[in-house]
Scaffold this active site. Structure first.
Site, PDB file in Angstrom:
ATOM      1  N   ARG A  52       0.835  -1.201   0.000  1.00  0.00           N
ATOM      2  CA  ARG A  52       0.000   0.000   0.000  1.00  0.00           C
ATOM      3  C   ARG A  52       0.875   1.260   0.000  1.00  0.00           C
ATOM      4  NH1 ARG A  52      -4.341   0.346   4.595  1.00  0.00           N
ATOM      5  NH2 ARG A  52      -2.470   0.836   5.796  1.00  0.00           N
ATOM      6  N   ARG A 100       8.873  27.036  -0.152  1.00  0.00           N
ATOM      7  CA  ARG A 100       7.424  26.842  -0.243  1.00  0.00           C
ATOM      8  C   ARG A 100       6.836  27.391  -1.542  1.00  0.00           C
ATOM      9  NH1 ARG A 100       2.518  28.767   0.315  1.00  0.00           N
ATOM     10  NH2 ARG A 100       0.938  27.438   1.282  1.00  0.00           N
ATOM     11  N   HIS A 102       3.608  25.871  -4.516  1.00  0.00           N
ATOM     12  CA  HIS A 102       2.693  24.749  -4.699  1.00  0.00           C
ATOM     13  C   HIS A 102       3.250  23.653  -5.608  1.00  0.00           C
ATOM     14  CE1 HIS A 102       0.051  27.453  -2.662  1.00  0.00           C
ATOM     15  NE2 HIS A 102      -0.967  26.602  -2.712  1.00  0.00           N
ATOM     16  N   LYS A 148      -2.897   6.910   1.124  1.00  0.00           N
ATOM     17  CA  LYS A 148      -2.843   7.098   2.581  1.00  0.00           C
ATOM     18  C   LYS A 148      -1.988   8.321   2.910  1.00  0.00           C
ATOM     19  CE  LYS A 148      -2.327   4.279   6.768  1.00  0.00           C
ATOM     20  NZ  LYS A 148      -3.547   4.746   7.427  1.00  0.00           N
ATOM     21  N   GLU A 181     -16.431   4.578   5.362  1.00  0.00           N
ATOM     22  CA  GLU A 181     -15.550   3.908   6.327  1.00  0.00           C
ATOM     23  C   GLU A 181     -15.502   4.749   7.586  1.00  0.00           C
ATOM     24  OE1 GLU A 181     -11.434   3.840   4.998  1.00  0.00           O
ATOM     25  OE2 GLU A 181     -11.614   5.834   4.149  1.00  0.00           O
TER      26      GLU A 181
HETATM   27  N1  PMP Z   1      -9.531   3.692   6.779  1.00  0.00           N
HETATM   28  C1  PMP Z   1      -8.851   4.735   7.283  1.00  0.00           C
HETATM   29  C2  PMP Z   1      -9.304   6.123   6.957  1.00  0.00           C
HETATM   30  C3  PMP Z   1      -7.733   4.523   8.109  1.00  0.00           C
HETATM   31  O1  PMP Z   1      -7.036   5.566   8.593  1.00  0.00           O
HETATM   32  C4  PMP Z   1      -7.365   3.198   8.433  1.00  0.00           C
HETATM   33  C5  PMP Z   1      -6.207   2.954   9.357  1.00  0.00           C
HETATM   34  N2  PMP Z   1      -5.000   3.069   8.691  1.00  0.00           N
HETATM   35  C6  PMP Z   1      -8.097   2.138   7.877  1.00  0.00           C
HETATM   36  C7  PMP Z   1      -9.180   2.422   7.057  1.00  0.00           C
HETATM   37  C8  PMP Z   1      -7.728   0.708   8.154  1.00  0.00           C
HETATM   38  O2  PMP Z   1      -6.522   0.357   7.507  1.00  0.00           O
HETATM   39  P1  PMP Z   1      -5.570  -0.743   8.122  1.00  0.00           P
HETATM   40  O3  PMP Z   1      -6.399  -1.989   8.301  1.00  0.00           O
HETATM   41  O4  PMP Z   1      -4.502  -0.943   7.101  1.00  0.00           O
HETATM   42  O5  PMP Z   1      -5.045  -0.202   9.411  1.00  0.00           O
END
Ligand code: PMP
Length: 285
Positions: A52, A100, A102, A148, A181
């Protein structure tokens, strides 16, 4: 015992670890991260986290700070130097430091920070932890939360609202009225036919590492998974609800927006999935 952090090639005392004020992670949230659980001194789902990380870096055109294998060696060294048995390792890669503006140059040197934290020994690890409650909040995040990044302000505000309401997590609701989520976890429900529902993978959720593991394990366990969005109302009427993350692993939910879930303490499907995860990862108490 003092904590040790790794910052751009150096191991240093945690309280002296620092990044430059013109790091783009600080100024533009131009950085990605991973949090990997540690149980019995071992990283959980290590390859899934690194895959990831590779995805996040690739989508933002940030180069790897070093070879994957070298990064794994440093992660193990941070765990060793901090004497972690149960806990978490945090890894952040930013695009790096620049005056700094963009737009960014393709030739920047990424910054790498790694820290690790101990948590107390998980109690009675074979059974699920005590259930928690959840509230719902609007999902006001950007459309690429599959990357992420450290741009977590909407998540942080939602989580703060949950805390103020005495709940553990906030489930986020998109413009179509569907649960995407949690603020830092994936969201799941089990319907009356014991089918498990969770949001599909697209730009609207993070593909959780525990999520990936449970979907794989569910197949082996003969549990049907439906990767399709569900509404809060479907969640209120679910037989079971739970969340997953590297931090909580599998966490049952007994209340959503004040609605009691299922008949209280039953969580057979969640428990079965948790056991499969626990066994596969040889989680030591
Ligand atoms: N969604 C979000 C927004 C998160 O921050 C996380 C935690 N990292 C997850 C889902 C779950 O991901 P993981 O199982 O890899 O921790």
């Amino acid at each position: 015992m003092s904590r040790i952090a790794y910052v751009n090639g150096h191991y240093c005392p945690h309280n002296r670890a620092a990044i430059h004020i013109e790091d783009r992670g600080y100024q533009f949230a131009d950085a990605v991260y991973e949090v990997c659980g540690i149980r019995g001194g071992k990283m959980l789902d290590e390859e899934a986290h690194l895959n990831r990380l590779d995805w996040s870096l690739g989508e933002l055109q940030i180069p790897w700070p070093m070879a994957r294998r070298a990064l794994q060696v440093i992660m193990r060294e941070v765990i060793r130097r901090n004497h972690i048995r149960h806990g978490m390792i945090y890894l952040q890669v930013s695009r790096g430091q620049a005056r700094r503006t963009h737009a960014f140059s393709k030739h920047m040197t990424p910054s790498l920070v790694i820290t690790a934290t101990s948590t107390s020994r998980p109690q009675n690890a074979q059974t699920l932890p005590q259930a928690v409650s959840v509230i719902t909040r609007p999902d006001i995040r950007w459309q690429r939360v599959d990357i992420k990044t450290v741009a977590l302000l909407p998540n942080s505000l939602a989580r703060h609202a949950a805390q103020e309401a005495g709940a553990r997590e906030a489930w986020l609701i998109d413009g179509e009225g569907k649960v995407t989520e949690g603020s830092s976890s994936n969201a799941w429900i089990v319907d009356q036919q014991n089918r498990v529902h969770t949001h599909p993978i697209n730009g609207r959720i993070l593909n959780g590492t525990v999520r990936q593991a449970l979907i794989r394990l569910a197949q082996k366990e003969g549990i049907e998974i439906i990767e399709s969005p569900f509404t809060p109302e479907e969640a209120y009427n679910a037989k079971e609800a739970f969340l997953t993350s590297s931090n909580a692993l599998v966490q049952p939910i007994d209340q959503i927006d004040g609605h009691k879930i299922g008949n209280g303490s039953q969580s057979e499907v969640s428990q079965q999935l948790w056991r499969a995860y626990y066994i596969e990862n040889q989680i030591a108490p």
